[in-house]
Design a protein around this motif. Structure first.
Motif, mmCIF file in Angstrom:
data_model
loop_
_atom_site.group_PDB
_atom_site.id
_atom_site.type_symbol
_atom_site.label_atom_id
_atom_site.label_comp_id
_atom_site.label_asym_id
_atom_site.label_seq_id
_atom_site.Cartn_x
_atom_site.Cartn_y
_atom_site.Cartn_z
ATOM 1 N N ILE A 12 3.754 -116.034 14.373
ATOM 2 C CA ILE A 12 4.245 -115.278 15.529
ATOM 3 C C ILE A 12 3.106 -115.030 16.524
ATOM 4 O O ILE A 12 1.942 -115.095 16.176
ATOM 5 N N THR A 13 3.492 -114.718 17.747
ATOM 6 C CA THR A 13 2.491 -114.431 18.787
ATOM 7 C C THR A 13 1.936 -113.022 18.573
ATOM 8 O O THR A 13 2.495 -112.214 17.837
ATOM 9 N N GLY A 14 0.853 -112.728 19.269
ATOM 10 C CA GLY A 14 0.252 -111.399 19.192
ATOM 11 C C GLY A 14 1.224 -110.328 19.657
ATOM 12 O O GLY A 14 1.291 -109.244 19.074
ATOM 13 N N ASN A 15 1.976 -110.640 20.720
ATOM 14 C CA ASN A 15 2.964 -109.677 21.200
ATOM 15 C C ASN A 15 4.015 -109.386 20.137
ATOM 16 O O ASN A 15 4.408 -108.241 19.932
ATOM 17 N N SER A 16 4.474 -110.443 19.461
ATOM 18 C CA SER A 16 5.457 -110.250 18.397
ATOM 19 C C SER A 16 4.873 -109.431 17.260
ATOM 20 O O SER A 16 5.553 -108.579 16.688
ATOM 21 N N ALA A 17 3.603 -109.699 16.959
ATOM 22 C CA ALA A 17 2.956 -108.947 15.880
ATOM 23 C C ALA A 17 2.957 -107.456 16.211
ATOM 24 O O ALA A 17 3.208 -106.613 15.351
ATOM 25 N N ALA A 18 2.702 -107.139 17.491
ATOM 26 C CA ALA A 18 2.714 -105.739 17.916
ATOM 27 C C ALA A 18 4.115 -105.141 17.745
ATOM 28 O O ALA A 18 4.276 -104.017 17.259
ATOM 29 N N ALA A 19 5.121 -105.924 18.136
ATOM 30 C CA ALA A 19 6.501 -105.424 18.034
ATOM 31 C C ALA A 19 6.902 -105.249 16.569
ATOM 32 O O ALA A 19 7.552 -104.260 16.213
ATOM 33 N N TYR A 20 6.506 -106.205 15.706
ATOM 34 C CA TYR A 20 6.814 -106.078 14.274
ATOM 35 C C TYR A 20 6.144 -104.828 13.696
ATOM 36 O O TYR A 20 6.747 -104.068 12.952
ATOM 37 N N GLY A 21 4.880 -104.643 14.059
ATOM 38 C CA GLY A 21 4.149 -103.471 13.571
ATOM 39 C C GLY A 21 4.853 -102.195 13.967
ATOM 40 O O GLY A 21 5.022 -101.268 13.163
ATOM 41 N N ALA A 22 5.285 -102.139 15.229
ATOM 42 C CA ALA A 22 5.964 -100.935 15.718
ATOM 43 C C ALA A 22 7.281 -100.728 14.988
ATOM 44 O O ALA A 22 7.587 -99.622 14.532
ATOM 45 N N MET A 23 8.057 -101.813 14.841
ATOM 46 C CA MET A 23 9.369 -101.681 14.206
ATOM 47 C C MET A 23 9.237 -101.160 12.771
ATOM 48 O O MET A 23 10.031 -100.334 12.326
ATOM 49 N N LEU A 24 8.217 -101.652 12.070
ATOM 50 C CA LEU A 24 8.039 -101.247 10.670
ATOM 51 C C LEU A 24 7.711 -99.759 10.546
ATOM 52 O O LEU A 24 7.886 -99.167 9.479
ATOM 53 N N THR A 47 15.279 -107.156 20.909
ATOM 54 C CA THR A 47 15.952 -108.106 20.017
ATOM 55 C C THR A 47 16.167 -107.486 18.634
ATOM 56 O O THR A 47 17.250 -107.606 18.050
ATOM 57 N N PHE A 48 15.129 -106.803 18.129
ATOM 58 C CA PHE A 48 15.270 -106.133 16.829
ATOM 59 C C PHE A 48 16.431 -105.149 16.880
ATOM 60 O O PHE A 48 17.233 -105.048 15.960
ATOM 61 N N ARG A 49 16.492 -104.418 17.985
ATOM 62 C CA ARG A 49 17.529 -103.395 18.128
ATOM 63 C C ARG A 49 18.916 -104.056 18.171
ATOM 64 O O ARG A 49 19.832 -103.643 17.475
ATOM 65 N N SER A 50 19.050 -105.133 18.964
ATOM 66 C CA SER A 50 20.369 -105.757 19.099
ATOM 67 C C SER A 50 20.770 -106.459 17.816
ATOM 68 O O SER A 50 21.952 -106.626 17.538
ATOM 69 N N ASN A 51 19.788 -106.877 17.009
ATOM 70 C CA ASN A 51 20.106 -107.510 15.730
ATOM 71 C C ASN A 51 20.289 -106.494 14.608
ATOM 72 O O ASN A 51 20.461 -106.872 13.448
ATOM 73 N N GLY A 52 20.214 -105.231 14.959
ATOM 74 C CA GLY A 52 20.445 -104.186 13.956
ATOM 75 C C GLY A 52 19.302 -103.993 12.982
ATOM 76 O O GLY A 52 19.476 -103.403 11.920
ATOM 77 N N LEU A 53 18.101 -104.501 13.321
ATOM 78 C CA LEU A 53 16.970 -104.359 12.402
ATOM 79 C C LEU A 53 16.296 -102.997 12.528
ATOM 80 O O LEU A 53 15.483 -102.616 11.703
ATOM 81 N N THR A 54 16.578 -102.291 13.617
ATOM 82 C CA THR A 54 15.974 -100.979 13.811
ATOM 83 C C THR A 54 16.979 -100.077 14.518
ATOM 84 O O THR A 54 17.840 -100.566 15.259
#
Lengths: 399, 103
Positions: A12-24, A47-54
């Motif tokens: 994943i990109t650095g931006n995605s890594a930041a978003a994953y970190g935040a979501m977790l 995207t996480f929100r619309s996919n119901g992951l958070t």
């Protein structure tokens, strides 16, 4: 604590890594106004929100100033909050940024570093965080994708710690780390929950309370203002060792360590030290290895914590060296040198008078290349031998 | 170094007790219009109290009543009331104006 389970590795990109970190970290409220090069963070979170992951509440805002004010309000109401920005966006939220630290709101914000307004540069550089270094925020600069994700998790632990209660900026090189896809291990949700659960055992910070009339900021006048500023500075002082503690705990649990305030690389027996931050540290490692083979005793110190400045640990590692070279990705107006160089000069009484060389490189997306750093090492090495040297060098202009 | 005076703020951050700090100025004397509640229509939702800037609406168990020493007559409670049962009445229509809202 037992060891965390090994997470899934994804490219994943650095931006995605930041978003994953935040979501977790399960923030209650997240908001972000898109700006190059961090827009992807906002996209990913949505995207996480619309996919119901958070179930994080994503607030749509009309600009960065509103974004910071929304997370500030939500944080003061007791929520865990996250936001992201860059350059112009950071400038546009400048007043709210200072409010956030003055109100002691534990906001976590990632910044994909980019040149700041002034010259219309849509390009990488660290000038944006340098321009907000005195806003009372904790500033951590990271080097690569995995570190972005891990540091976002550690940032929540740091910001929300009862002894700290300060907002944190997690910085990574825009355009380079923000878009570069690397293999990143994504920890399991329950392990992140476990790592953050320490916060639940601490006393609760003061937040808005339904049914109780509370003022905030309205009476910080005269001596009250001085008292609040003093407390803020004292909390800042506690950050240095707290970050080391959190990093140690993180490494014991997840098995990855970043050194806390600074990361040392081959500093044992090193006569000269190169100090730099962010992605440039990765390139410097390669140069340190090759120069060591040539017989030059060089080591690297990666500056992770920029605010508060890790003066004690830097003094410990830099004391007794023969010369120091500092590579900055920004400029310090009024000193004609790099800002990190200026700050290191300020701890001269602790480390002794030795040649210190400032290098400005990597402005406006220009690469800090291996030949550039080899040149730095050679010049610092010569300075250590007592040869004359130039104090400040703008590398791209001398190539 | 440490703080030698009695700390002004009880905790980290600029939080202060609203009752001690907000309800201390003579804001009642600013009032031109007074909020009057039609109790019949009130369902005790509490939005008026939540929005009240000086937080001077007192919980009466089945409705909220303004503390007229501090109510400055801004009308936000009337504006926010979802049932529109708070009306702003000019102070001139009351004869207790000299005893309320003046210090």
């Amino acid at each position: 604590m037992t060891l965390a389970q090994k997470g899934k590795v994804r490219v994943i990109t650095g931006n995605s890594a930041a978003a994953y970190g935040a979501m977790l970290c399960r923030p209650d409220v997240a908001t972000s106004y898109p700006i190059t090069p961090m827009s992807e963070v906002a996209e990913q979170l949505s995207t996480f929100r619309s996919n119901g992951l958070t179930d994080t509440e994503m607030v749509e805002v009309e600009g960065e100033n509103s974004a910071m004010n929304v997370v500030l309000g939500a944080s003061m109401a007791g929520g865990r909050v996250f936001t992201a920005t860059s350059s112009w966006g950071l400038s546009f939220m400048y007043d709210a940024v200072q409010h956030a630290s003055g109100y002691r709101a534990p906001i976590v914000m990632v910044i994909a570093n980019r040149e700041s307004p002034g010259i219309l540069a849509v390009s990488g550089g660290q000038q944006d965080i340098i321009s907000v270094r005195d806003t009372g925020w904790i500033q951590v600069i990271v080097e690569e994708g995995q570190e972005i994700l891990d540091m976002v998790i550690m940032a929540f632990r740091l910001a929300e710690d009862y002894d700290i209660q300060l907002p944190v900026m997690v910085n990574y090189d825009g355009f380079y780390l923000s878009y570069m896809a690397t293999a990143v291990e994504i920890p399991e949700q329950r392990d992140v929950d476990q790592f953050l659960s320490v916060l639940k055992q601490q006393p609760r910070r003061q937040t808005l309370e339904p049914g109780r009339a509370l003022g905030c900021g309205t009476h910080g006048i005269d001596l009250g203002f001085v008292e609040l500023r003093y407390r803020q500075c004292m909390a800042m002082e506690r950050v240095t060792t707290k970050l080391d503690d959190i990093d140690r705990e993180f490494s014991e649990y997840f098995g990855r360590s970043y050194g806390g305030q600074i990361e040392e690389y081959r500093t044992d027996g090193a006569e000269i030290i190169i100090v730099t931050s962010g992605g440039a540290a990765g390139t410097t490692r390669v140069v340190v290895d090759s120069k060591r083979e040539e017989g030059i005793k060089v080591g690297l110190v990666k500056l992770r914590l920029f605010r508060p400045f890790p003066r004690k640990r830097l003094a410990e590692v830099l004391k007794g060296r023969k010369a120091i070279g500092v590579i900055d990705r920004s400029v310090g107006f009024g000193w004609n040198s790099g800002p990190m160089y200026m700050e290191l000069r300020a701890i001269t009484p602790e480390i002794g008078i030795i040649p210190m060389l400032s290098y400005i490189d990597g402005l406006a997306n220009l690469d800090i290349t291996i030949p550039h750093i080899e040149r730095v090492v050679d010049e610092v090495h010569n300075a250590a031998q007592g040869k004359p040297y130039q104090e400040v060098t703008w590398i791209p202009l001398e190539e | 170094m440490s703080i030698k005076h009695n700390p002004i703020f009880p905790c980290e951050g600029a939080w202060s007790d609203g009752n001690g700090h907000l309800l201390c100025l003579d804001t009642g004397s600013w009032r031109v219009d007074r909020p009057i509640l039609d109790k019949q229509g009130c369902n005790y939702c509490g939005l008026c109290a939540l929005y009240c800037p000086p937080q001077c609406l007192k919980d009466m168990g089945d409705h909220f009543e303004p503390d007229l020493d501090f109510c400055k007559g801004c009308g936000i409670c009337a504006r926010e009331c979802p049932r529109k049962v708070i009306s702003m009445v000019p102070e001139g229509e009351f004869d207790d104006i000299s005893s309320k809202g003046k210090s």
